[in-house]
Design a protein around this motif. Structure first.
Motif, PDB file in Angstrom:
ATOM      1  N   ALA A 118       0.853  -1.193   0.000  1.00 15.79           N
ATOM      2  CA  ALA A 118       0.000   0.000   0.000  1.00 15.79           C
ATOM      3  C   ALA A 118       0.888   1.242   0.000  1.00 15.79           C
ATOM      4  O   ALA A 118       1.995   1.244   0.561  1.00 15.79           O
ATOM      5  N   MET A 119       0.391   2.296  -0.666  1.00 11.69           N
ATOM      6  CA  MET A 119       1.103   3.565  -0.692  1.00 11.69           C
ATOM      7  C   MET A 119       0.320   4.583   0.137  1.00 11.69           C
ATOM      8  O   MET A 119      -0.881   4.786  -0.067  1.00 11.69           O
ATOM      9  N   LEU A 120       1.035   5.215   1.074  1.00 16.09           N
ATOM     10  CA  LEU A 120       0.435   6.264   1.902  1.00 16.09           C
ATOM     11  C   LEU A 120       0.960   7.613   1.437  1.00 16.09           C
ATOM     12  O   LEU A 120       2.185   7.818   1.325  1.00 16.09           O
ATOM     13  N   SER A 121       0.064   8.529   1.121  1.00 14.63           N
ATOM     14  CA  SER A 121       0.434   9.890   0.700  1.00 14.63           C
ATOM     15  C   SER A 121      -0.014  10.880   1.789  1.00 14.63           C
ATOM     16  O   SER A 121      -1.183  10.853   2.214  1.00 14.63           O
ATOM     17  N   PHE A 122       0.924  11.729   2.252  1.00 15.77           N
ATOM     18  CA  PHE A 122       0.654  12.679   3.336  1.00 15.77           C
ATOM     19  C   PHE A 122       0.557  14.097   2.765  1.00 15.77           C
ATOM     20  O   PHE A 122       1.554  14.627   2.271  1.00 15.77           O
ATOM     21  N   VAL A 123      -0.636  14.679   2.812  1.00 20.11           N
ATOM     22  CA  VAL A 123      -0.836  16.057   2.357  1.00 20.11           C
ATOM     23  C   VAL A 123      -0.944  16.946   3.603  1.00 20.11           C
ATOM     24  O   VAL A 123      -1.854  16.771   4.426  1.00 20.11           O
ATOM     25  N   ASP A 124       0.000  17.840   3.722  1.00 18.61           N
ATOM     26  CA  ASP A 124       0.040  18.724   4.906  1.00 18.61           C
ATOM     27  C   ASP A 124      -1.094  19.752   4.826  1.00 18.61           C
ATOM     28  O   ASP A 124      -1.155  20.562   3.896  1.00 18.61           O
ATOM     29  N   ILE A 125      -1.995  19.694   5.781  1.00 16.48           N
ATOM     30  CA  ILE A 125      -3.127  20.650   5.830  1.00 16.48           C
ATOM     31  C   ILE A 125      -3.052  21.504   7.116  1.00 16.48           C
ATOM     32  O   ILE A 125      -4.057  22.073   7.540  1.00 16.48           O
ATOM     33  N   THR A 126      -1.834  21.603   7.686  1.00 12.37           N
ATOM     34  CA  THR A 126      -1.688  22.368   8.935  1.00 12.37           C
ATOM     35  C   THR A 126      -2.103  23.822   8.741  1.00 12.37           C
ATOM     36  O   THR A 126      -2.865  24.389   9.541  1.00 12.37           O
ATOM     37  N   GLU A 127      -1.592  24.444   7.681  1.00 16.89           N
ATOM     38  CA  GLU A 127      -1.926  25.849   7.435  1.00 16.89           C
ATOM     39  C   GLU A 127      -3.410  26.012   7.132  1.00 16.89           C
ATOM     40  O   GLU A 127      -4.052  26.964   7.589  1.00 16.89           O
TER      41      GLU A 127
END
Length: 505
Positions: free
Chosen positions: A140-149
């Motif tokens: 499986a591929m995990l993609s992390f999209v930073d939504i902190t801002e």
């Protein structure tokens, strides 16, 4: 070729990506299914245990450079070694959620998660999980999209909206929001419900111009259009709105507009003028009372400089208001008012106490007049003296009348005394006159004794007339008006002088 493209896709870009092998987790899931647990509680307990164990069953295959930068790790080897600490349960629940999705055989899924890092604080991500379709493998591929801002901006927006709602709700003035394109009311605050005596649902969605009586709508529409076209939002309009039971309520409105999204919204604030108009009416009443008061009123500052006098002062003193404003009340003082009296007065009022007394002042024409004055310090909200107010009454005529009354009382007392003396003297004179007449009747005529007794009788009669005059002066007897024979009085006086010169007395 496809693998090459995948490698390029995986390694490039700013999105952190991570390939994991969940073969061991898959085998455990199969073993769990083969148990065929009929008890739901037992199955759920076994599933929770597998989730706890499943984190250790996931193996890292590859990470891209963005993933290494995200966790501040230098190489893939370090990442694999530090994987248990990087994804510990006290920092994040990402792997727990991934395990749960794989247990339920999800092929594609996304979820939001947070990650605590010592140097960056708390970070927020949208994690995309995609199971790769490779036969015989479980990757499986995990993609992390930073939504902190984005989360920060949403939080700020929610905070701003909450502050705005608190301001709108807690405002003392009535406020409505208007959709400028539709000319419809979007929202009203609680004060607007009270001011218009209408429920929110009856106002929201209605034409905002209907809040005003017919005679005011044209004026309001002109103001509304001018404010929408103008960049200056400081202008206000005094008008009236339709309150409960058809009551016209005077208000001052202020309109400001702004672009929110793709529509323009206007905010209209209504300030109820009823209390202010009542206050202004009371002030006008007070000013009218001061202007029309019969007593002289003077207002000075702390140093005694005159700031205001009313028309009664002008009439009494002869000075016009323009001649006294800016000057000291000393201009009115005469020599009959001592400096010591003035100093005592200032000492009293400087302490914040009311002073009462009299002045002898000088008019513009130089004549003197007496004034009865009450001087009161005027204090502000903190108790500090700001002005002095003198209310004065001209008592010159009153004092003159009092003197006349006292003089009249003195004359009345003298008349009463004279009347009492006259009564006593009249009694004595009656005896004298009676005995003189008896003695004259017994004496021979043409003798000295007879003539002397005649003089005594005539003197007694004149004394009686004098007593009657005294009694008339004291109002103890009625007035008697008679003709005066001046020749008889002259003859008697001549005879008296002749006898005095011949030595008969």
């Amino acid at each position: 070729m496809a693998n090459n493209y995948f490698q390029i896709f995986f390694q490039s870009g700013q999105i952190a990506r991570w390939l994991i092998d969940f073969e061991a987790l898959h085998l455990e899931c199969e073993n769990l299914r083969r148990l065929e647990l009929s008890d739901l509680d037992a199955y759920l307990s076994a599933e929770r245990q597998l989730q706890e164990k499943g984190v250790a069953l996931l193996q890292s295959l590859a990470v891209n450079t963005s993933m290494l930068a995200l966790f501040a790790v230098k190489s893939e080897t370090d990442f694999k070694l530090r994987m248990p600490s990087l994804f510990s349960t006290d920092k994040t629940d990402i792997l727990r959620k991934v395990t749960s999705l794989l247990l339920h055989e999800k092929k594609n899924a996304c979820f939001e998660a947070q990650l605590s890092q010592q140097d960056k604080g708390r970070l927020y991500f949208t994690v995309y999980m995609d199971v790769l379709p490779e036969e015989g493998k479980h990757v499986a591929m995990l993609s992390f999209v930073d939504i902190t801002e984005e989360r920060y901006l949403i939080s700020q927006l929610q905070e701003s909206m909450e502050k705005y709602r608190m301001l709108i709700t807690a405002a003392n003035d009535a406020i409505i929001l208007i959709d400028c394109a539709m000319n419809k009311i979007l929202e009203v605050n609680p004060q607007a419900v009270i001011l218009f005596s209408r429920q929110p649902e009856s106002m929201v969605g209605s034409d905002h111009a209907l809040l005003y009586p017919k005679e005011e709508r044209a004026t309001y529409r002109r103001y509304y259009q001018q404010q929408l076209q103008s960049e200056d939002n400081a202008a206000s309009l005094d008008t009236a709105i339709s309150g409960g039971d058809g009551e016209l309520v005077p208000v001052q409105i202020h309109l400001a507009s702004a672009e929110i999204g793709e529509r323009r919204v206007a905010l209209v604030t209504f300030h109820d003028l009823r209390n202010r108009l009542k206050l202004e009416e009371r002030r006008r009443l007070l000013a009218t009372a001061v202007e029309q008061a019969a007593e002289s009123i003077m207002i000075t500052d702390l140093s005694g400089t005159i700031e205001y006098v009313n028309p009664a002062f002008e009439e009494v003193s002869g000075y016009d208001i323009t001649e006294v404003v800016g000057r000291s009340p000393k201009m009115l003082r005469s020599s009959e008012t001592s400096r010591m009296e003035t100093n005592l007065m200032w000492q009293e009022i400087s302490k914040g106490q009311v002073w009462r007394g009299t002045f002898t002042n000088r008019r513009k024409d130089g004549s003197l007049y007496k004034e009865e004055a009450t001087i009161t310090p005027v204090k502000d909200g903190q108790g500090a003296i700001r002005h002095y107010v003198a209310v004065k009454r001209d008592i010159t005529r009153q004092l003159t009348l009092e003197n006349q009354v006292r003089q009249s009382q003195k004359m009345q007392a003298i008349g009463t005394l004279a009347g009492g003396v006259a009564h006593d003297f009249n009694n004595i004179l009656t005896a004298i006159l009676g005995y003189a007449e008896l003695s004259q009747a017994l004496s021979q005529e043409n003798t000295v004794l007879h003539d002397n007794l005649g003089e005594v009788i005539r003197g007694a009669e004149r004394a009686g007339k004098l007593i009657n005059q005294i009694l008339q002066f004291s109002r103890q007897s009625e007035k008697s008006v008679s003709t005066l024979q001046i020749d008889l009085i002259v003859n008697e006086v001549l005879k008296l002088f002749t006898r005095q010169s011949s030595g008969q007395y």
